[in-house]
Write a protein that holds these residues in place. Sequence first.
Motif, PDB file in Angstrom:
ATOM      1  N   ALA A   1       0.737  -0.704  -0.115  1.00 28.25           N
ATOM      2  CA  ALA A   1      -0.416  -0.150  -0.198  1.00 28.25           C
ATOM      3  C   ALA A   1       0.992   1.410  -0.019  1.00 28.25           C
ATOM      4  O   ALA A   1       0.496   2.301  -0.740  1.00 28.25           O
ATOM      5  CB  ALA A   1      -0.741   0.328   1.416  1.00 28.25           C
ATOM      6  N   ARG A   2       2.127   1.429   0.696  1.00 34.12           N
ATOM      7  CA  ARG A   2       2.941   2.142   0.557  1.00 34.12           C
ATOM      8  C   ARG A   2       3.365   2.710  -0.654  1.00 34.12           C
ATOM      9  O   ARG A   2       3.420   4.084  -1.128  1.00 34.12           O
ATOM     10  CB  ARG A   2       3.499   2.469   1.707  1.00 34.12           C
ATOM     11  N   ALA A   3       3.875   2.012  -1.443  1.00 35.21           N
ATOM     12  CA  ALA A   3       4.236   1.293  -2.582  1.00 35.21           C
ATOM     13  C   ALA A   3       3.304   1.657  -3.633  1.00 35.21           C
ATOM     14  O   ALA A   3       3.406   3.075  -4.504  1.00 35.21           O
ATOM     15  CB  ALA A   3       4.834   0.189  -2.408  1.00 35.21           C
ATOM     16  N   LEU A  52      -5.262   1.947   3.746  1.00 32.18           N
ATOM     17  CA  LEU A  52      -5.444   1.471   1.629  1.00 32.18           C
ATOM     18  C   LEU A  52      -4.920   0.136   2.311  1.00 32.18           C
ATOM     19  O   LEU A  52      -5.935  -0.277   1.902  1.00 32.18           O
ATOM     20  CB  LEU A  52      -4.347   2.100   1.412  1.00 32.18           C
ATOM     21  N   ALA A  53      -4.306  -0.561   3.067  1.00 35.05           N
ATOM     22  CA  ALA A  53      -4.330  -1.918   2.906  1.00 35.05           C
ATOM     23  C   ALA A  53      -4.954  -2.582   3.509  1.00 35.05           C
ATOM     24  O   ALA A  53      -5.374  -3.464   3.543  1.00 35.05           O
ATOM     25  CB  ALA A  53      -3.186  -2.189   4.321  1.00 35.05           C
ATOM     26  N   ALA A  85      -3.978  14.775   1.572  1.00 41.45           N
ATOM     27  CA  ALA A  85      -3.452  14.822  -0.126  1.00 41.45           C
ATOM     28  C   ALA A  85      -3.303  12.728   0.263  1.00 41.45           C
ATOM     29  O   ALA A  85      -4.262  12.399  -1.079  1.00 41.45           O
ATOM     30  CB  ALA A  85      -2.721  15.071  -0.449  1.00 41.45           C
ATOM     31  N   PRO A  86      -3.069  12.245   1.065  1.00 45.99           N
ATOM     32  CA  PRO A  86      -2.353  11.043   0.972  1.00 45.99           C
ATOM     33  C   PRO A  86      -3.698   9.926   1.695  1.00 45.99           C
ATOM     34  O   PRO A  86      -3.963   9.209   0.908  1.00 45.99           O
ATOM     35  CB  PRO A  86      -1.456  10.757   2.268  1.00 45.99           C
ATOM     36  N   GLY A  87      -4.723  10.309   2.305  1.00 45.57           N
ATOM     37  CA  GLY A  87      -5.860  10.017   1.926  1.00 45.57           C
ATOM     38  C   GLY A  87      -7.059  10.017   0.647  1.00 45.57           C
ATOM     39  O   GLY A  87      -7.387   8.664   1.088  1.00 45.57           O
ATOM     40  N   HIS A 139      -6.858   4.992  -5.104  1.00 45.57           N
ATOM     41  CA  HIS A 139      -6.817   2.878  -5.478  1.00 45.57           C
ATOM     42  C   HIS A 139      -7.068   2.291  -4.715  1.00 45.57           C
ATOM     43  O   HIS A 139      -7.860   0.875  -5.755  1.00 45.57           O
ATOM     44  CB  HIS A 139      -5.108   3.174  -4.645  1.00 45.57           C
ATOM     45  N   VAL A 140      -8.401   3.100  -3.315  1.00 47.63           N
ATOM     46  CA  VAL A 140      -9.748   1.496  -2.707  1.00 47.63           C
ATOM     47  C   VAL A 140     -10.775   1.488  -4.132  1.00 47.63           C
ATOM     48  O   VAL A 140     -11.151   0.640  -4.563  1.00 47.63           O
ATOM     49  CB  VAL A 140      -9.640   2.476  -1.786  1.00 47.63           C
ATOM     50  N   CYS A 141     -10.910   2.911  -4.984  1.00 48.98           N
ATOM     51  CA  CYS A 141     -11.745   2.797  -5.578  1.00 48.98           C
ATOM     52  C   CYS A 141     -11.499   2.174  -7.216  1.00 48.98           C
ATOM     53  O   CYS A 141     -12.591   1.341  -7.631  1.00 48.98           O
ATOM     54  CB  CYS A 141     -12.544   4.468  -6.714  1.00 48.98           C
TER      55      CYS A 141
END
Length: 342
Positions: free
Chosen positions: A53-55, A95-96, A124-126, A132-134
């Motif tokens: 997720a971080r990547a 995200l993970a 912004a990261p959120g 990415h979730v979508c």
Amino acid sequence: MTVGNGNGAGPSVPGFGDRLVRAVADRNSQIVLGIDPDPARLWPAAVESTSEARARLAWTLSDAEGAAGDVGGAAGSAPAAPGVIARLESAAAVLAHCLALIDAAGPACVAVKPQLACFERLGAPGWLALEHVCAHARANGLLVLADGKRGDVPVTAAAYGQALVGDTPSPFGSVPGLEADAFTANPLLGRDALEPLVKAARARSAGVYVLVRTSNPGAADLLDARLETGERLWERLATLVHELGKGGGELADVGAVTGATEPEHLARLRELMPRTPFLLPGIGAQGGEVGALAPAFAPGRAGGLVTASRSIANAHEQIGGPPPEAARAQAERLRQQAWDLG
């Protein structure tokens, strides 16, 4: 997401109601997986393995930074804003968790419903995590219903529509929005504030779910109030939603949020909105029961979408076992209960 032409020209494109009917039939499900991640209450295994997720977030940020350099030239390194590392790490963990939740419960569902506030609070990261979730949900064949309950004056409503389902023109090209298949909207500013949202959604074959009678106890303070005509406010809102909806098939393209915690209203709501798709929050943690929702499905199985969030994500706290297995079992249980209603 299927894109409409926005002006009625060219080949016919299925509206949201038709897309929803097809999706429910294809997935054999009316369950919407609510995604309301609490950074303090994530699945431990997901938090412990956030490297992927971080990547994903890092690649997105790197691509954006590179593109900005190509457009404006290198501007030099700027110091990180306070809290940015904490936001990034929290967004990676969220995200993970969300990816694992979709993988576990998604097969029993027809859609996901990310609560935008749960991502926006991480900055912004959120929002990158939300994108990415979508994308992950779409890759798994799920519709995306963005739960933001937007509502504002017409010019701002149009901007909300672009952010959620459309594109925003700019000097640097068209800026894509979230590309949701539908989103929730607040109608209390009136018809002229809803119309830009409906227009934006309709141009992309997307849908709008308008708040009509919500699931929270405080909804009675306003939505149950009697107007001078004698009708309750939610009845007036239901009439408005019915008037706004279009579509020649089984269902209209404008839906209604009708809380599952007050099922005694469903028969009247269905009478006022015979072809409107209902979004039914409040199952599980808020006390709603699937068995009481039969009137919602009068137009067909896609006439009601049953949304559950905490009761799926936190099912392991009630039934034990690893969180993914408990979430999968709970989602399948709800799917079967709703499907059996016809």
